[in-house]
Scaffold this motif. Sequence first.
Motif, PDB file in Angstrom:
ATOM      1  N   ALA A  12      78.081 -19.695 -15.878  1.00 14.72           N
ATOM      2  CA  ALA A  12      78.569 -18.696 -16.813  1.00 14.72           C
ATOM      3  C   ALA A  12      77.775 -18.711 -18.105  1.00 14.72           C
ATOM      4  O   ALA A  12      77.955 -17.858 -18.958  1.00 14.72           O
ATOM      5  CB  ALA A  12      80.049 -18.940 -17.111  1.00 14.72           C
ATOM      6  N   VAL A  13      76.910 -19.706 -18.282  1.00 18.40           N
ATOM      7  CA  VAL A  13      76.107 -19.820 -19.496  1.00 18.40           C
ATOM      8  C   VAL A  13      74.699 -19.346 -19.187  1.00 18.40           C
ATOM      9  O   VAL A  13      73.924 -20.036 -18.541  1.00 18.40           O
ATOM     10  CB  VAL A  13      76.071 -21.280 -19.995  1.00 18.40           C
ATOM     11  N   PRO A  14      74.342 -18.131 -19.624  1.00 14.12           N
ATOM     12  CA  PRO A  14      73.061 -17.557 -19.217  1.00 14.12           C
ATOM     13  C   PRO A  14      71.898 -18.046 -20.074  1.00 14.12           C
ATOM     14  O   PRO A  14      71.400 -17.346 -20.946  1.00 14.12           O
ATOM     15  CB  PRO A  14      73.290 -16.054 -19.396  1.00 14.12           C
ATOM     16  N   VAL A  15      71.444 -19.274 -19.854  1.00 19.89           N
ATOM     17  CA  VAL A  15      70.275 -19.785 -20.544  1.00 19.89           C
ATOM     18  C   VAL A  15      69.060 -19.342 -19.748  1.00 19.89           C
ATOM     19  O   VAL A  15      68.823 -19.814 -18.639  1.00 19.89           O
ATOM     20  CB  VAL A  15      70.331 -21.326 -20.619  1.00 19.89           C
ATOM     21  N   ARG A  16      68.279 -18.444 -20.289  1.00 23.13           N
ATOM     22  CA  ARG A  16      67.209 -17.813 -19.522  1.00 23.13           C
ATOM     23  C   ARG A  16      65.880 -18.500 -19.829  1.00 23.13           C
ATOM     24  O   ARG A  16      65.476 -18.635 -20.966  1.00 23.13           O
ATOM     25  CB  ARG A  16      67.121 -16.323 -19.855  1.00 23.13           C
ATOM     26  N   VAL A  17      65.195 -18.924 -18.787  1.00 25.42           N
ATOM     27  CA  VAL A  17      63.911 -19.592 -18.935  1.00 25.42           C
ATOM     28  C   VAL A  17      62.894 -18.859 -18.081  1.00 25.42           C
ATOM     29  O   VAL A  17      62.847 -19.057 -16.871  1.00 25.42           O
ATOM     30  CB  VAL A  17      63.995 -21.067 -18.484  1.00 25.42           C
ATOM     31  N   PRO A  18      62.088 -17.943 -18.664  1.00 28.68           N
ATOM     32  CA  PRO A  18      61.107 -17.235 -17.858  1.00 28.68           C
ATOM     33  C   PRO A  18      59.916 -18.123 -17.534  1.00 28.68           C
ATOM     34  O   PRO A  18      59.350 -18.760 -18.413  1.00 28.68           O
ATOM     35  CB  PRO A  18      60.688 -16.066 -18.769  1.00 28.68           C
ATOM     36  N   VAL A  19      59.532 -18.186 -16.271  1.00 25.77           N
ATOM     37  CA  VAL A  19      58.394 -19.003 -15.855  1.00 25.77           C
ATOM     38  C   VAL A  19      57.515 -18.164 -14.934  1.00 25.77           C
ATOM     39  O   VAL A  19      57.754 -18.093 -13.740  1.00 25.77           O
ATOM     40  CB  VAL A  19      58.861 -20.282 -15.119  1.00 25.77           C
ATOM     41  N   ALA A  20      56.534 -17.497 -15.507  1.00 23.55           N
ATOM     42  CA  ALA A  20      55.535 -16.753 -14.734  1.00 23.55           C
ATOM     43  C   ALA A  20      56.158 -15.907 -13.636  1.00 23.55           C
ATOM     44  O   ALA A  20      55.759 -15.937 -12.493  1.00 23.55           O
ATOM     45  CB  ALA A  20      54.516 -17.710 -14.130  1.00 23.55           C
ATOM     46  N   GLY A  21      57.186 -15.145 -13.977  1.00 20.44           N
ATOM     47  CA  GLY A  21      57.772 -14.227 -13.019  1.00 20.44           C
ATOM     48  C   GLY A  21      59.031 -14.738 -12.354  1.00 20.44           C
ATOM     49  O   GLY A  21      59.706 -13.977 -11.679  1.00 20.44           O
ATOM     50  N   VAL A  22      59.374 -16.016 -12.503  1.00 16.89           N
ATOM     51  CA  VAL A  22      60.625 -16.547 -11.964  1.00 16.89           C
ATOM     52  C   VAL A  22      61.574 -16.757 -13.130  1.00 16.89           C
ATOM     53  O   VAL A  22      61.258 -17.476 -14.070  1.00 16.89           O
ATOM     54  CB  VAL A  22      60.395 -17.885 -11.235  1.00 16.89           C
ATOM     55  N   TRP A  71      57.031 -19.647  -6.098  1.00 19.16           N
ATOM     56  CA  TRP A  71      57.721 -20.605  -5.236  1.00 19.16           C
ATOM     57  C   TRP A  71      58.919 -21.207  -5.944  1.00 19.16           C
ATOM     58  O   TRP A  71      58.866 -21.500  -7.139  1.00 19.16           O
ATOM     59  CB  TRP A  71      56.789 -21.752  -4.861  1.00 19.16           C
ATOM     60  N   LEU A  72      59.970 -21.462  -5.173  1.00 22.83           N
ATOM     61  CA  LEU A  72      61.126 -22.224  -5.634  1.00 22.83           C
ATOM     62  C   LEU A  72      61.283 -23.413  -4.698  1.00 22.83           C
ATOM     63  O   LEU A  72      61.391 -23.243  -3.482  1.00 22.83           O
ATOM     64  CB  LEU A  72      62.390 -21.358  -5.605  1.00 22.83           C
ATOM     65  N   ARG A  90      47.660 -22.365  -4.257  1.00 23.56           N
ATOM     66  CA  ARG A  90      47.265 -21.483  -5.356  1.00 23.56           C
ATOM     67  C   ARG A  90      48.422 -20.596  -5.813  1.00 23.56           C
ATOM     68  O   ARG A  90      48.312 -19.359  -5.836  1.00 23.56           O
ATOM     69  CB  ARG A  90      46.071 -20.623  -4.942  1.00 23.56           C
ATOM     70  N   PRO A  91      49.534 -21.195  -6.190  1.00 25.12           N
ATOM     71  CA  PRO A  91      50.708 -20.392  -6.544  1.00 25.12           C
ATOM     72  C   PRO A  91      50.596 -19.769  -7.929  1.00 25.12           C
ATOM     73  O   PRO A  91      49.885 -20.266  -8.805  1.00 25.12           O
ATOM     74  CB  PRO A  91      51.839 -21.432  -6.523  1.00 25.12           C
ATOM     75  N   ARG A  92      51.332 -18.691  -8.098  1.00 26.80           N
ATOM     76  CA  ARG A  92      51.492 -18.112  -9.438  1.00 26.80           C
ATOM     77  C   ARG A  92      52.450 -18.968 -10.255  1.00 26.80           C
ATOM     78  O   ARG A  92      52.261 -19.154 -11.463  1.00 26.80           O
ATOM     79  CB  ARG A  92      52.030 -16.691  -9.319  1.00 26.80           C
ATOM     80  N   ALA A  93      53.491 -19.486  -9.595  1.00 27.11           N
ATOM     81  CA  ALA A  93      54.470 -20.343 -10.258  1.00 27.11           C
ATOM     82  C   ALA A  93      55.142 -21.211  -9.216  1.00 27.11           C
ATOM     83  O   ALA A  93      55.283 -20.808  -8.053  1.00 27.11           O
ATOM     84  CB  ALA A  93      55.520 -19.505 -10.996  1.00 27.11           C
ATOM     85  N   VAL A  94      55.554 -22.408  -9.623  1.00 25.10           N
ATOM     86  CA  VAL A  94      56.366 -23.291  -8.791  1.00 25.10           C
ATOM     87  C   VAL A  94      57.476 -23.841  -9.677  1.00 25.10           C
ATOM     88  O   VAL A  94      57.194 -24.501 -10.683  1.00 25.10           O
ATOM     89  CB  VAL A  94      55.574 -24.480  -8.211  1.00 25.10           C
ATOM     90  N   VAL A  95      58.722 -23.563  -9.326  1.00 26.65           N
ATOM     91  CA  VAL A  95      59.863 -24.089 -10.060  1.00 26.65           C
ATOM     92  C   VAL A  95      60.628 -25.031  -9.131  1.00 26.65           C
ATOM     93  O   VAL A  95      61.062 -24.622  -8.048  1.00 26.65           O
ATOM     94  CB  VAL A  95      60.798 -22.969 -10.561  1.00 26.65           C
ATOM     95  N   GLY A  96      60.782 -26.278  -9.545  1.00 29.33           N
ATOM     96  CA  GLY A  96      61.544 -27.248  -8.780  1.00 29.33           C
ATOM     97  C   GLY A  96      62.927 -27.434  -9.372  1.00 29.33           C
ATOM     98  O   GLY A  96      63.080 -27.502 -10.594  1.00 29.33           O
ATOM     99  N   LEU A  97      63.946 -27.492  -8.506  1.00 27.91           N
ATOM    100  CA  LEU A  97      65.334 -27.659  -8.936  1.00 27.91           C
ATOM    101  C   LEU A  97      65.929 -28.878  -8.243  1.00 27.91           C
ATOM    102  O   LEU A  97      65.763 -29.071  -7.044  1.00 27.91           O
ATOM    103  CB  LEU A  97      66.173 -26.432  -8.554  1.00 27.91           C
ATOM    104  N   GLY A 130      65.913 -11.831  -5.219  1.00 28.39           N
ATOM    105  CA  GLY A 130      64.567 -11.360  -4.922  1.00 28.39           C
ATOM    106  C   GLY A 130      63.498 -11.760  -5.905  1.00 28.39           C
ATOM    107  O   GLY A 130      62.418 -11.166  -5.915  1.00 28.39           O
ATOM    108  N   ALA A 131      63.746 -12.799  -6.730  1.00 27.71           N
ATOM    109  CA  ALA A 131      62.793 -13.167  -7.773  1.00 27.71           C
ATOM    110  C   ALA A 131      61.603 -13.948  -7.243  1.00 27.71           C
ATOM    111  O   ALA A 131      60.594 -14.074  -7.936  1.00 27.71           O
ATOM    112  CB  ALA A 131      63.497 -13.978  -8.859  1.00 27.71           C
ATOM    113  N   CYS A 132      61.681 -14.499  -6.047  1.00 26.50           N
ATOM    114  CA  CYS A 132      60.655 -15.414  -5.546  1.00 26.50           C
ATOM    115  C   CYS A 132      60.004 -14.855  -4.277  1.00 26.50           C
ATOM    116  O   CYS A 132      60.584 -14.053  -3.560  1.00 26.50           O
ATOM    117  CB  CYS A 132      61.267 -16.778  -5.232  1.00 26.50           C
ATOM    118  N   ASP A 133      58.812 -15.358  -4.007  1.00 24.64           N
ATOM    119  CA  ASP A 133      58.141 -15.067  -2.746  1.00 24.64           C
ATOM    120  C   ASP A 133      58.475 -16.107  -1.688  1.00 24.64           C
ATOM    121  O   ASP A 133      58.404 -15.813  -0.491  1.00 24.64           O
ATOM    122  CB  ASP A 133      56.626 -15.030  -2.955  1.00 24.64           C
TER     123      ASP A 133
END
Length: 297
Positions: A12-22, A71-72, A90-97, A130-133
């Motif tokens: 419910a807390v929308p902390v937005r962190v833009p990372v190269a399209g993700v 990538w996620l 050769r990714p545009r972005a990689v976000v690890g959770l 739909g934010a990721c490939d």
Amino acid sequence: MSAAAARSRRSAVPVRVPVAGVVVVGDRGGMEERRETWAAGGAYERYMGRWSRPVADAFATWTGCGDGARWLDVGCGTGALAAAVAARCRPRAVVGLDRSAGFVDAARGAAPAPACFVVADALSLPVRDGACDAAVSGLALNFLADPDAAVAEWARVVRPGGLVAAYVWDYAGGMELLRHFWAAAVALDPAAAELDEGRRFPGCRPDPLRALWTRAGLADVAVAPIEVPTVFAAFADLWEPFLTGQGPAPGYVATLAPAARDRLRDALGRAVPVRRDGSIALTARAWAVRGRRPAPR
């Protein structure tokens, strides 16, 4: 799980962190775990991380995802898969959770740019539809409380035509280290059989993985084995990681009295194949599965 239900599970807390399209929209803690402790990145690396890295390298290539993708990495652990994607794809972005802040800290110190990491929930991804490939996961799926909901959630965050893929250890057959460990443990303590990952995680086999991806509505589903050598310099190199408490088998060892722990150590030492130079050569197999989100009709 419906898209509406998935959205209702997000923070419910929308902390937005833009990372190269993700766009990451929150910071919930929460990969669902059962009995295991996953917190110390260094301890995990010595126990299992060192073997997961060559599997991650092979998996990243096997996914077939093209250059410039977003990538996620869900349940990223200490960053082995994110690092492999960054190095090989050769990714545009990689976000690890990952739920574990300790693992996320370890991943931040190990994976190269463009990888970045966030503490978050594998069952309620703080990512837009739909934010990721590609949404991928390494060695985490079987520890989630609801694998069907997890794969549906991962499919939600990839674009139509996007990739959803994961790999898990073949606990029941191809993970020789754990097969030797649990055989020795159960011979001394039959109750330990209930903790054996080969028994606990029947979904870590080709047919259940294929069915799981199919139930999520994914297309072009494929399953393949990935096998890597696991060579230990000496028995101490094999045994001491079981004393870290990180994961099911080390967690079981932590519950034993010193005398019982010594009996298990000695039984395992007799069971594994020791070469003339004192080293121990085993193999580890993982099962990999991939599919694509169908385009809307």
